[in-house]
Each structure stands twice: as structure tokens, then as C-alpha cells.
Design a protein around this motif. Structure first.
Motif, PDB file in Angstrom:
ATOM      1  N   LEU A 636       0.833  -1.229   0.008  1.00  0.00           N
ATOM      2  CA  LEU A 636       0.116   0.067  -0.099  1.00  0.00           C
ATOM      3  C   LEU A 636       0.916   1.190  -0.208  1.00  0.00           C
ATOM      4  CD1 LEU A 636      -2.652   1.260   0.107  1.00  0.00           C
ATOM      5  CD2 LEU A 636      -2.678   1.154   2.454  1.00  0.00           C
ATOM      6  N   PRO A 637       1.761   1.433   0.913  1.00  0.00           N
ATOM      7  CA  PRO A 637       2.700   2.726   0.841  1.00  0.00           C
ATOM      8  C   PRO A 637       3.334   2.824  -0.402  1.00  0.00           C
ATOM      9  CG  PRO A 637       2.879   1.523   2.974  1.00  0.00           C
ATOM     10  CD  PRO A 637       2.262   0.645   2.012  1.00  0.00           C
ATOM     11  N   ALA A 638       3.913   1.616  -1.133  1.00  0.00           N
ATOM     12  CA  ALA A 638       4.500   1.817  -2.222  1.00  0.00           C
ATOM     13  C   ALA A 638       3.727   2.297  -3.371  1.00  0.00           C
ATOM     14  CB  ALA A 638       5.056   0.289  -2.707  1.00  0.00           C
ATOM     15  N   PHE A 639       2.348   1.641  -3.260  1.00  0.00           N
ATOM     16  CA  PHE A 639       1.454   2.255  -4.347  1.00  0.00           C
ATOM     17  C   PHE A 639       1.307   3.810  -4.253  1.00  0.00           C
ATOM     18  CE2 PHE A 639      -3.188   3.257  -5.380  1.00  0.00           C
ATOM     19  CZ  PHE A 639      -2.968   2.911  -6.695  1.00  0.00           C
ATOM     20  N   ILE A 640       1.187   4.277  -3.115  1.00  0.00           N
ATOM     21  CA  ILE A 640       0.788   5.717  -2.860  1.00  0.00           C
ATOM     22  C   ILE A 640       1.963   6.459  -3.493  1.00  0.00           C
ATOM     23  CG2 ILE A 640       0.667   7.404  -1.125  1.00  0.00           C
ATOM     24  CD1 ILE A 640      -0.709   5.353   0.652  1.00  0.00           C
ATOM     25  N   ILE A 641       3.065   6.041  -3.220  1.00  0.00           N
ATOM     26  CA  ILE A 641       4.504   6.778  -3.653  1.00  0.00           C
ATOM     27  C   ILE A 641       4.577   6.545  -5.139  1.00  0.00           C
ATOM     28  CG2 ILE A 641       6.814   6.695  -3.615  1.00  0.00           C
ATOM     29  CD1 ILE A 641       6.781   5.454  -0.853  1.00  0.00           C
ATOM     30  N   PHE A 642       4.273   5.591  -5.751  1.00  0.00           N
ATOM     31  CA  PHE A 642       3.985   5.273  -7.143  1.00  0.00           C
ATOM     32  C   PHE A 642       3.102   6.167  -7.974  1.00  0.00           C
ATOM     33  CE2 PHE A 642       2.101   2.994 -10.663  1.00  0.00           C
ATOM     34  CZ  PHE A 642       3.284   2.492 -11.494  1.00  0.00           C
ATOM     35  N   SER A 643       1.797   6.321  -7.275  1.00  0.00           N
ATOM     36  CA  SER A 643       0.936   7.035  -7.903  1.00  0.00           C
ATOM     37  C   SER A 643       1.088   8.502  -7.766  1.00  0.00           C
ATOM     38  CB  SER A 643      -0.497   6.663  -7.206  1.00  0.00           C
ATOM     39  OG  SER A 643      -0.932   5.501  -7.287  1.00  0.00           O
ATOM     40  N   SER A 644       1.594   8.967  -6.737  1.00  0.00           N
ATOM     41  CA  SER A 644       2.059  10.208  -6.574  1.00  0.00           C
ATOM     42  C   SER A 644       3.103  10.693  -7.343  1.00  0.00           C
ATOM     43  CB  SER A 644       2.554  10.494  -4.974  1.00  0.00           C
ATOM     44  OG  SER A 644       1.324  10.240  -4.245  1.00  0.00           O
ATOM     45  N   VAL A 645       4.054   9.910  -7.563  1.00  0.00           N
ATOM     46  CA  VAL A 645       5.077  10.501  -8.426  1.00  0.00           C
ATOM     47  C   VAL A 645       4.586  10.737 -10.028  1.00  0.00           C
ATOM     48  CG1 VAL A 645       7.389   9.610  -9.609  1.00  0.00           C
ATOM     49  CG2 VAL A 645       7.014   9.603  -6.914  1.00  0.00           C
ATOM     50  N   LEU A 646       3.952   9.760 -10.479  1.00  0.00           N
ATOM     51  CA  LEU A 646       3.567   9.465 -11.867  1.00  0.00           C
ATOM     52  C   LEU A 646       2.486  10.519 -12.041  1.00  0.00           C
ATOM     53  CD1 LEU A 646       3.592   5.604 -12.317  1.00  0.00           C
ATOM     54  CD2 LEU A 646       5.037   7.331 -13.520  1.00  0.00           C
ATOM     55  N   LEU A 647       1.427  10.809 -11.173  1.00  0.00           N
ATOM     56  CA  LEU A 647       0.564  11.657 -11.454  1.00  0.00           C
ATOM     57  C   LEU A 647       1.302  12.875 -11.295  1.00  0.00           C
ATOM     58  CD1 LEU A 647      -2.508  10.262  -9.399  1.00  0.00           C
ATOM     59  CD2 LEU A 647      -2.442  10.497 -11.988  1.00  0.00           C
TER      60      LEU A 647
END
Length: 885
Positions: A636-647
Motif C-alpha cells: 500500500l505505501p509503495a502504491f501511494i508513492i508510485f501514484s503520487s510520483v507518476l500523477l
């Protein structure tokens, strides 16, 4: 009038109409408003949903002359759009109206993407051409007077003969005797005397009236003989032809009178009787007569309206069979008309046959690529099989087209993903290297504490990698060959070499593939995505967030990244077109790349997001099992980081993007309305899949293994009839399962041969620097994965990296899940387009219109940065969870 009832769109399926609505603008006007004026550029057209439009021509004195009044369902402005000429009339709204507006760019795209539109305008122009010909005929009165004068000079019998011929498209010699009692000699004398008016077909023993003469005689025939005499001649001819079994002449008579229903009835009889003519005459003569009649019937039917011909499948079958040999262009046109106008009404078997006709005709015309696409569509329709009978015809046909589009994009992606073009020399070199690897390691002295069998195992594995890189044969063939060599070489027992096929994870893959096949063919995915978009603002940013939400929610339901991006990117492209964005513009690229990332590249964040997740963790799951909810919490935290960076990167790259026009609020409603209520198949599939996911989430409470949860779901689908025999046999990728079974056996074989201990010892001695810090280790895994995917891609790359790095991860104190998770994220980069099957599928699913490779490459570097950041930033979190020691 609803859009589906308009003449222009009456042949569209509900799914096609739903997608089309997103590309049309809606215009509302009050009485007195002017739509366009005579002389304006002809760059658009309108369809009237409701209201009334008056057309006027402008006179030289400035006054207007009324030309026409148009009502619901009519079109206007299309002629100027077709001819690129200025407007020939002025259009004024006469009553409050709602219209659909189509500009030139949208029109051109519709004509290319929807052959039904071209067919509509061809019919429209044909009708207007017929009207023009009628006016020209009126100017030929002088010639008509000459014909009448010449006919009056003839004897009464010949006069009657001419008028009878005018009623019929052709007259056989035997018919002359039937109608007028003429002998053959008398008929020949009549032909000579009437040479100015008729033409004789000696080969067929027929006589034809010259068309221009026939038109004149038919005009005056009612006054001279009356309608009854004309009908009597026709009835006598039809009776004679029926007695003689001359079905072709009967079809000609009905076709000449535009009595197409009767013509098709007779053609249907002929289609049955002419197939086996041997019981009438000698075989050769009967065959020649059968061929002649079928040729005449087919030529007559070329004038039949498409919508009538394609509705009579038996007649269509005979007609297309003739066209394959004699008129492939005409045959392909009627096949396209059949698919556009009648496809949803055909049974799955009939529809498959029509696609096969299309393939045969395309091959005949040398259009090999189109022939391949028709075969792919035939395969997709056969796949839907009995499911087509359980849902509405429109949905079945529309889903078949969706499946074709997906298979086409995946085929293009597979071709573009090859490291090099296949050639005989490249294949030969790969085979030589593979053989050299096996022999070389067999001869070489064991190293690093390996046994002889261990050396052989490495040589065989390296040979498999070489063949996977060059891709000269399917991956599963290479894998099975590898397992065969293990057994034949005495490395392991057959039970070990095939142990992967007995693992619960392998069974889990069968069940989850079956569920994926059911929900993909049900059409629920498209419906779900529309609902997700409907709940977000109708502007660019709002729909972008809708795409993000749709991708996140669909991710755990479909374990195939290719299937998800094949759905998400075309939807994003439709949205961009609805908002007025051009191909590869900032708006189109922003939506398209967002759909690609959140429909395809978020798969590693949930266990059921991809088959490859199960494959990768299946290599280590016996030692360190992880359930669905644990996987979700860990990632879950990895997904939040992933989404934040790419968006953030997406918003920065396309920061000044604003839609030219918002999506009309009622467009998505109309698209959903056209899809209709959930079918029984959709309801059962969705409830079953969601129930299985909930059970997987609650696994810590009930303790049931995931494979048995999926088995229960599989059983429900089979018992309910939603999952039928055909879907099981064709909807599950059995070749991938063969590859997967050997992949799972790889770990067992390596353990038995002591390869894991030897590799762990070797890595500990020579690569100790990589295990000094989890940050350093994970960074090295990511960089190594990026490098490996330059040569080895997809599942083979995952297997190699997980197997090779697992001992090192253990020494670094990193839990196997973290290694698997990072490898999954790192083996699908798209710095170069060929590296990632997911990226290529996304690119080709929009035909390259959503984004360019240059735009994609910029996001690729952001993707690489996001993977590196999430791995490093999550280390403290994973330490807190006890996954890193």
C-alpha cells in the motif's frame, strides 16, 4: 428520436452506439436561429434528434425560396461535407430543436472506423443519382416519339411481342411459343425484323429489349394495354419458368420489378435445389445448368438492397460462394454489409462463417493483413460460442469486435516486442549456441561446489534462456524441452521435473484464468469503466481522476495487464475525442498514458492483478506464504508513492491542458442506457469474482487456501452454465499453463540438485557488497532488472531474476515477497518500446493515436524513478513489518 433509430446509425450495435455518442457534440437551438447560410464553407453536418429545420435557397433578388422541411431523424449539410463545396442552401431552425453536430475531422474518422457510415452515404448518393436520372429521362422525349412512331409501323403480333419483352428483363425462346405460339423459325424472323429494338443472346437462347426502348414502351404500355395485360404477361412468364425449373429467370423478373422479397424467396429455393442437381439431368449438363443459373441469380442480386440480402442467410451463402470465384470485390462489400447490418442477428456459427468468407475474399484480393484480421474476428466469435446465445445479439457482436481489437493490438505488440526480426540465420545461430551451452557445461569441470548434474542443469537453463531471447519457438515448448532434458539426462526424477503441475498455485492459475475469461467476455468491464467516469467531473482533470479510479478498482478483478490496458486506453481515447483533443495532443496523451499506467502497470500492487504475480510468488510461496490481504498491506505505501510520483509527472508534462469542450452530462447516461441492464451472465460472473476476492481478503480468518477458494468460484461458474466447455477450452491460456508448470518445477529441481546452496555460497563470497544494506540491495535489483529486460522480457525474465536473486535476498535479510514485488515492478520498464508488452499493447490498442513513443518515453523515465523511490522509501516500513531484518 433516439440516435439508434436514425437511419444513419440503424445498423450500429448498442456498444458501437455507446462509444459513438462520446464523439458527437449536441447542439440546441430556438426557432429563428440560423444553422448555416448558403455559400458558407461545408465543413460540418447535423442530425436532428428533435425539432424542425427549414431549408431555403437564396434568389438573386435577395428573397428566399423554401426547398424542404426536415424532421426528427433527418440529416442536413452532408452533401457540402462530402463534396467540400460551399453550402447550397440556408438552414433555419423552425421549432425548438436538438441536433447532433459532426465536424469534418470527426466525420472523416467515423468513415474510416465505421464502414456502416460509408454504406449509408453510398445509398444516399445512389438514391439521389436515381432521381437525377429520372429527370434526364424526361429530356429524352424526342427519342421517345421516334420509338412510338417506329412501333406503330409494325404488325400487331410483333408490336405485342415488343411490349411483352419490355415487361420482362429477358425472354427465352420457349417462352415466345408459350406467349405467342411462335415457332423457333418465326422467332428468328422476328428477331431480324426487330433488330433495332432487341438484342439476342445466342449462347443462352435469350432475347433482351434494349433498355432505352423498354423505358419508352413501359411508359405507354398501361394506356395501350392496361395494367392487367402487363401483369398477365409477367404471370405467364413466371408460371412457365417455374414449370421449367428456371429459377434464375424468375429471380431476374422479380428483381427487374424490385419485388425483392419474392426474388429472395425464389433464390432461397434455388440455393437448395441447385446444390444437388444430379437427379434432374446427366451430371455434367446439370452442373453446367446449375452454374449458369447461380451466375444469373447472383448478378440479379447485386442490385438487391443490402439490408434485405444479408437477412436471408441461405441466399447470402450461395451469393458469396459465387462472389469468391467471380466477383470478390462485390463479395467483400456484401460481407461488410452483413456484419454491419445483420451481424448481431446471426448465430455464433453463422457469424463465424461470415468472418471466414471475409478472410477468403481478402486473400482472393491480395489483402492478406485484412484477411488475418477477419480470421482473428472469427476466432473471437467462436470463443464467445454459446455465450452469444445467452446475451443480447448487440452485446455479443459488439464484444466480438472488442475481442478482435484486443487480439489485434496484442498481436501488433508481440511483433513490435521482438528484439530482432526472425530469420533463418538468427534461428540457426541460437540453436547452435543452445547446443553449445548444454555440451559445454556437460564437459566442463564442476565449479563452486556444484555436482555434475548441477553443471548440466545450468547448461540446459542457459540454453533455454538463449532460445527465449531469440524467440524462435514458443516459450512453453522451450520450457517443456528443458524439463524433458532434466529427465533424459538423469538429473532429476520425472516426479520432480513435473512437480510444478501438482502445486496448488498451478491449480489456482487455472481457476483465476477461467474467471478472467468469463468476466472479460461478459462486457462488464466496459460498463464498469463508464460508471467510474460518470462519477467524476466532465472535464479533462475530472475524467483523468475517473480513469485512475477505474483502473484501481478493476485491477484486482482481471489478472491480465494486457486485457486491462486494451480496455482502458481506448476508453481514454474516446474521452479525448469527445473533449475535442487531437491525436497525440497533450490532452489525448495525458488521458491515454494515465489509463496505461493505472490499468496496466499497477498490477504488482495486488496479488490478483496479474498472472505474473502468481507465477513469481509461486517460485517462493512454499517457504514464505503471503495471502491477499498481506500482499495489499505490504504494497500500500509503495502504491501511494508510485501514484503520487507518476500523477505529478503527468500533471507537470501536460499542465496547461484544458478540454476544448466538456463531455455532455447525458452522453455517458446514453452510453449506459444503450448497454441495457446487466445480463444474467454478467451478474453471476461479477458476484462470483467479488465473492472470491472477499474470501481471499478474509483468508487470515477462515484459513482456506486461495486455490480452494478459486476452485469454489470455478465450480459456481460451471454449474450455473456461465463457464461453458468452449470457454474452458479456448478462454484459458493452456500453453501459458504448460510454461508455468515447468517454471514451478524449476525451483524444486534446483533445490534437489543443491543448486540453491551452491549459488548462495558463491554469491556470499563474491557479491557480499550487495547484502550490506537493504537500500543497496534493492537498488541493485532494480538496476539489474532494467538491464536484463533489454534482452530477456516478460515471464522468463521474472523467473530468471527471482531464482537467481533469492539466495542473495536471504543473505541481505530481505523477505522473498519484497524481492518478488520489486522484480515485478522492475521487469516491465518501457525506456525502449520493445521492452514492455504492456506498453506496446496500450500503444496499439489506440492505433497510436493516444500518445507518441516520445511522450511515452518521458513517462518511462518517471516510471523508473517511481520504482526506485518506492523501493527505497518503503524500507523503513517493511522493517517495521518485520520483512527486512
Amino acid at each position: 428520436m433516439a440516435i439508434k433509430d436514425m437511419e444513419m446509425f440503424k445498423d450500429f450495435s448498442n456498444i458501437e452506439l455507446a462509444k459513438l455518442l462520446g464523439k458527437l457534440d449536441m447542439v440546441k437551438g430556438q426557432a429563428g436561429d440560423m444553422l448555416f447560410e448558403q455559400g458558407d464553407p461545408g465543413d460540418s453536418m447535423y442530425l436532428i434528434e428533435s425539432g424542425r429545420i427549414e431549408l431555403f435557397s437564396q434568389k438573386q433578388d435577395g428573397t428566399r425560396q423554401s426547398l424542404a422541411s426536415l424532421q426528427d431523424g433527418d440529416t442536413l449539410g452532408e452533401m457540402a461535407l462530402l463534396t467540400s463545396e460551399p453550402r447550397s442552401a440556408t438552414a433555419i431552425i423552425a421549432a425548438e430543436s436538438v441536433l447532433y453536430y459532426i465536424d469534418r475531422e470527426t466525420f472523416d474518422r467515423l468513415v474510416v472506423e465505421q464502414p456502416q457510415i460509408s454504406s449509408y452515404f453510398i445509398r444516399l448518393l445512389s438514391q439521389r443519382l436515381v432521381s437525377t436520372n429520372g429527370r434526364l429521362q424526361a429530356s429524352k422525349e424526342a427519342k421517345a416519339q421516334w420509338v412510338l412512331h417506329e412501333v406503330e409501323l409494325l404488325p400487331a403480333l410483333l408490336r405485342d411481342f415488343l411490349f411483352a419483352c419490355a415487361c420482362l428483363p429477358s425472354v427465352r425462346d420457349g417462352l415466345l411459343k408459350h406467349l405467342f405460339g411462335m415457332t423457333i423459325e418465326e422467332a428468328n424472323q422476328a428477331y431480324a425484323a426487330l433488330g433495332r429494338f432487341v438484342q439476342q443472346d445466342v449462347e443462352r437462347d435469350f432475347v433482351h429489349m434494349r433498355p432505352e426502348i423498354a423505358r419508352v414502351l413501359l411508359d405507354i404500355l398501361p394506356q395501350r394495354y392496361g395494367e392487367r395485360q402487363q401483369q398477365l404477361w409477367v404471370d405467364q412468364a413466371l408460371s412457365y419458368y417455374r414449370t421449367e425449373g428456371d429459377w434464375a429467370s424468375m429471380v431476374e423478373v422479380y428483381a427487374a420489378r424490385s419485388e425483392w422479397a419474392l426474388a429472395l424467396d425464389v433464390a432461397a429455393i434455388a440455393a437448395g435445389e441447385l446444390a444437388e442437381p444430379g437427379h434432374v439431368k446427366a451430371a455434367e449438363a446439370a452442373l453446367a445448368e446449375s452454374v449458369r443459373q447461380q451466375e444469373v441469380i447472383s448478378q440479379a442480386l447485386r442490385r438487391c438492397p443490402d439490408e434485405l440480402l444479408v437477412a436471408r442467410y441461405a441466399v447470402l451463402w450461395a451469393y458469396v460462394r459465387y462472389c469468391v470465384e467471380h466477383a470478390p470485390e462485390a463479395g467483400l462489400a456484401i460481407v461488410e454489409a452483413a456484419l454491419d447490418q445483420q451481424g448481431a442477428a446471426y448465430s455464433a456459427q453463422q457469424l463465424t462463417t461470415v468472418y471466414e468468407w471475409g478472410a477468403d475474399l481478402c486473400r482472393k484480393l491480395g489483402r492478406n493483413q485484412l484477411a488475418l484480421e477477419y480470421l482473428q474476428l472469427a476466432e473471437a466469435t467462436a470463443l464467445s460460442g454459446s455465450g452469444a446465445a445467452k446475451r443480447s445479439g448487440d452485446q455479443s457482436f459488439g464484444l466480438a469486435k472488442q475481442m478482435l481489437a484486443r487480439s489485434k493490438s496484442e498481436r501488433l505488440a508481440a511483433g513490435a516486442g521482438r528484439l530482432g526480426d526472425r530469420s533463418r540465420w538468427l534461428g540457426l545461430a541460437a540453436i547452435i549456441l543452445a547446443v553449445a551451452s548444454v555440451l559445454g557445461f556437460h564437459i566442463a569441470e564442476p565449479v563452486a561446489g556444484l555436482s555434475r548434474h548441477g553443471m548440466d542443469f545450468i547448461g540446459i537453463g542457459l540454453a533455454a534462456v538463449i532460445l527465449w531471447i531469440v524467440n524462435i519457438m514458443p516459450d512453453y515448448i522451450v520450457a517443456l524441452g528443458m524439463a524433458m532434458l532434466w529427465v533424459l539426462g538423469g538429473l532429476v526424477e520425472p516426479e520432480v521435473a513435473l512437480s510444478g503441475f501438482a502445486s496448488p498455485t498451478w491449480l489456482y492459475m487455472i481457476f483465476i484464468m477461467a474467471m478472467s475469461a468469463v468476466i472479460t467476455k461478459s462486457g462488464f468491464l466496459y460498463r464498469f469503466s463508464l460508471h467510474a467516469l460518470k462519477r467524476f467531473p466532465a472535464n479533462y482533470r475530472g475524467q483523468l481522476w475517473g480513469i485512475v479510479a477505474g483502473g484501481i478498482m478493476l485491477n484486482p478483478m482481471i489478472p491480465s495487464s494486457s486485457a486491462k490496458v486494451s480496455l482502458g486506453v481506448p476508453i481514454a481515447q474516446t474521452l479525448s475525442e469527445s473533449m475535442g483533443f487531437g491525436a497525440r495532443s497533450h490532452g489525448a496523451a495525458g488521458l491515454g498514458l494515465t489509463a496505461m499506467l493505472f490499468y496496466g502497470f499497477t498490477a504488482p500492487f495486488v496479488l490478483t492483478g496479474s498472472y505474473t504475480n502468481v507465477l513469481a510468488f509461486g517460485l517462493v510461496t512454499t517457504a514464505s506464504p503471503v495471502n491477499w490481504i498481506q500482499w495489499f498491506i505490504y504494497a500500500l505505501p509503495a502504491f501511494i508513492i508510485f501514484s503520487s510520483v507518476l500523477l505529478a509527472i503527468i500533471f507537470i508534462m501536460f499542465r496547461k491542458t484544458a478540454s476544448a469542450k466538456p463531455i455532455a452530462a447525458d452522453v455517458l447516461d446514453e452510453q449506459l442506457r444503450l448497454l441495457g441492464p446487466l445480463t444474467r451472465e454478467e451478474r453471476i460472473a461479477v458476484v462470483t469474482v467479488l465473492s472470491c476476492i472477499i474470501m481471499l481478503v478474509l483468508q487470515p480468518l477462515h484459513g482456506i487456501d486461495s486455490a480452494w477458494i478459486m476452485l469454489i468460484g470455478f465450480a459456481v461458474l460451471v454449474i450455473s452454465g456461465v463457464l461453458d466447455r468452449k470457454t474452458i477450452s479456448t478462454g484459458i491460456d493452456w500453453t501459458f499453463l504448460l510454461f508455468l508448470g515447468v517454471a514451478f518445477s524449476f525451483s524444486a529441481a534446483a533445490n534437489e540438485l543443491g543448486l540453491v546452496e551452491a549459488l548462495s555460497s558463491f554469491l556470499g563470497q563474491h557479491m557480499g557488497v550487495f547484502v550490506t544494506s537493504p537500500f543497496f540491495f534493492l537498488a541493485a535489483v532494480i538496476v539489474l532488472s532494467f538491464i536484463v529486460t533489454l534482452i530477456v522480457r516478460d515471464d522468463p525474465a521474472v523467473i530468471l531474476l527471482v531464482t537467481a536473486l533469492l539466495p542473495l535476498a536471504d543473505q541481505a535479510g530481505v523477505h522473498p515477497w519484497i524481492l518478488v514485488f520489486v522484480v515485478l515492478l522492475s521487469t516491465d520498464p518501457f525506456f525502449f518500446a520493445y521492452q514492455s508488452p504492456t506498453y506496446l499493447t496500450a500503444y496499439y490498442s489506440s492505433e497510436g493515436k493516444a500518445f507518441s513513443h516520445r511522450q511515452g518515453q518521458k513517462v518511462a523515465f518517471a516510471y523508473g524513478l517511481a520504482v526506485l523511490l518506492l523501493a527505497l522509501l518503503c524500507v523503513p516500513y517493511w522493517k517495521w513489518l518485520g520483512l527486512i531484518h
